[in-house]
Scaffold this active site. Structure first.
Site, PDB file in Angstrom:
ATOM      1  N   GLU A 221      38.753  15.926  -7.497  1.00 45.35           N
ATOM      2  CA  GLU A 221      39.246  15.947  -6.120  1.00 45.35           C
ATOM      3  C   GLU A 221      40.734  16.321  -6.052  1.00 45.35           C
ATOM      4  O   GLU A 221      41.586  15.504  -5.695  1.00 45.35           O
ATOM      5  CB  GLU A 221      38.955  14.605  -5.447  1.00 45.35           C
ATOM      6  N   GLU A 317      29.287  15.176  -7.572  1.00 43.81           N
ATOM      7  CA  GLU A 317      29.526  13.789  -7.156  1.00 43.81           C
ATOM      8  C   GLU A 317      29.126  13.525  -5.726  1.00 43.81           C
ATOM      9  O   GLU A 317      29.472  14.270  -4.806  1.00 43.81           O
ATOM     10  CB  GLU A 317      31.001  13.400  -7.326  1.00 43.81           C
TER      11      GLU A 317
END
Length: 466
Positions: A221, A317
């Site tokens: 991220e 994810e």
């Protein structure tokens, strides 16, 4: 398979008998059903039948095995520090082996074939650390992984040798960053070479420990800097410069068998991986793009893939938790978005977040305090609870073999959501279908020549194989 806390042994036995139970169907089609209320979970279907379609008409769902898309690597979940700790310390040896077989065996279990691991700590670790905490020494020391993580991964690979492992750092070592901390900050340009050495030396050390790394991403991220657990912002221009000038060439020289994926973040910013892949030097070293589910729509995967059709698509994810709603809502969202949606939008592999957490949604240090794993391991007595997402992933992972191709499936009914796969040019065809309509219905499916019918309750999901 209807019991929420069926002991591991009985679950494994039920899984191994699924194909036997369904194979008696006279139509030659095997089917498994999960209902919206969870009263039937991956239950064999015995009412599938051969039907004739009137001349000039098509079945409700048409499968075209001549039109092929990506080759599937598989489905699975991440082995975080928390998951590995629970598996190694909260289960007896027999229970641990049984759970691993249930999850990773191709013949007797779900056949999970992809996992993701963290390079150093994430929020699901019991301390915050990297593998190179001594300033000035970028060579990875994987000692923290040897206690719980590496033994778990080696067991998984022994059960399923086709297992693919994706490795991701949540942060560079603190001394390489502008914040001087694992929390927040950016990678300092003068430490680009150090970070590249860190990631490559980590990959080499894991291989020597018996755990080959199939894919690396450079940052979890990269557009998010968490407040209380490791994270690091890496903008597109920084990623492109780091890959083209440091990591890409070093990987080609020293770990040529390991692929590199960019992004590893949400569907809502496809312009970020697009910018990196538009850098022609960086793009030479990038094999694909990794995606998360927390913002945006799954169609973003196709937007980027259409621009860069030679790059692979991976989904790496998505967490579930208390926000996911009741059993029906959580199960159906996962099937529609993570199983059907990601693969219809080019994903070769689909990975949920924590494989296992405990009854307190941990252990964790910062970050998500209400996440759950695919399974919940009770830290007091070792009982295993299979969550809605377990069954969503089971509808694909048990029946879609690694190496199968996604093939075309069409429905003119907006309430029927589907994805189909075939292993080999004349091999087994697998159809996953969700009935999002207002009532139970009989659904016809096939290629227009060989056609079948199955009854699907409202909100049910079926996997059908012939």
């Amino acid at each position: 398979m209807t019991g929420k806390t069926c002991p591991i042994g009985c679950l494994l036995a039920a899984l191994s008998l699924l194909s036997v139970s369904a194979s008696a169907n006279p139509a030659g089609v095997e089917g498994w059903l999960t209902t919206a209320d969870g009263s039937r979970k991956l239950s064999p279907m015995e009412d599938v039948k051969v039907v004739q379609i009137a001349k000039g008409q098509n079945p409700d769902i048409v499968i075209n095995t001549q039109k092929r898309f990506q080759k599937i690597a598989g489905f699975g979940a991440s082995i975080t520090d928390a998951s590995a700790y629970l598996i190694q310390t909260k289960l007896s040896e027999n229970a641990r082996q049984a759970l691993m077989r249930e999850l990773f065996s191709r013949s007797a279990g779900l056949g999970f074939s992809v996992t993701r691991i963290t390079i150093g700590a994430s929020d699901f670790s019991q301390s915050h650390y990297s593998y190179a905490d001594v300033p000035g020494n970028p060579l990875a020391d994987i000692a923290p992984a040897r206690t719980h993580l590496i033994p778990t991964l080696k067991t998984m690979r022994a059960i399923n040798p086709q297992l693919k492992i994706i490795a991701t750092p949540w942060s560079a070592p603190a001394w390489m960053k502008t914040s001087g901390s694992l929390i927040k900050g950016r990678l300092k340009p003068e430490n680009y070479g150090d970070f590249a050495r860190y990631l490559v030396s980590y990959t080499i050390a894991m291989r020597k420990a018996g755990v080959p790394i199939d894919m690396l991403t450079i940052q979890n991220e990269p557009h998010f800097e968490p407040e209380n657990y490791p994270g690091m912002r890496v903008e597109p221009a920084e990623r492109a410069a780091f890959i083209s000038g440091h990591l890409g060439p070093k990987m080609r020289r020293e770990i040529p068998g390991t692929k590199l994926l960019d992004w590893d973040h949400n569907w809502d910013q496809p312009e970020s991986p697009t910018a990196v892949l538009s850098d022609h030097t960086a793009a030479r070293y990038i094999d694909g793009v990794a995606w998360h589910c927390y913002a945006g729509e799954v169609a973003a995967q196709s937007l980027v893939r259409d621009r860069f059709p030679k790059k692979e698509t991976w989904f790496t994810e998505c967490a579930a938790g208390q926000w996911s709603g009741n059993w029906e809502k959580a199960f159906n969202w996962s099937v529609r978005n993570l199983i059907i949606g990601t693969t219809r939008n080019w994903a070769k592999g689909v990975v949920m977040w924590n494989l296992a957490l405990d009854e307190n949604n941990g252990p964790h240090l910062g970050g998500c305090g209400n996440c759950r794993g695919l399974v919940t391991i009770n830290s007091k007595n070792g009982d295993v609870t299979r969550e809605p997402e377990y069954y969503a992933f089971a509808h694909a992972s048990k029946f879609v073999r690694s190496g199968a191709d996604r093939v075309a499936s069409y429905s003119g009914d907006k309430h029927l959501e589907t994805v189909a796969f075939q292993y080999g040019k004349r091999g087994q065809t697998t159809l996953i279908v969700y009935n999002g309509g207002p009532a139970e219905r009989t659904v016809t499916f096939g290629d227009g020549k060989s056609n079948y019918a199955a009854t699907l309750p409202k909100g049910a999901v079926a996997t059908l194989i012939w």
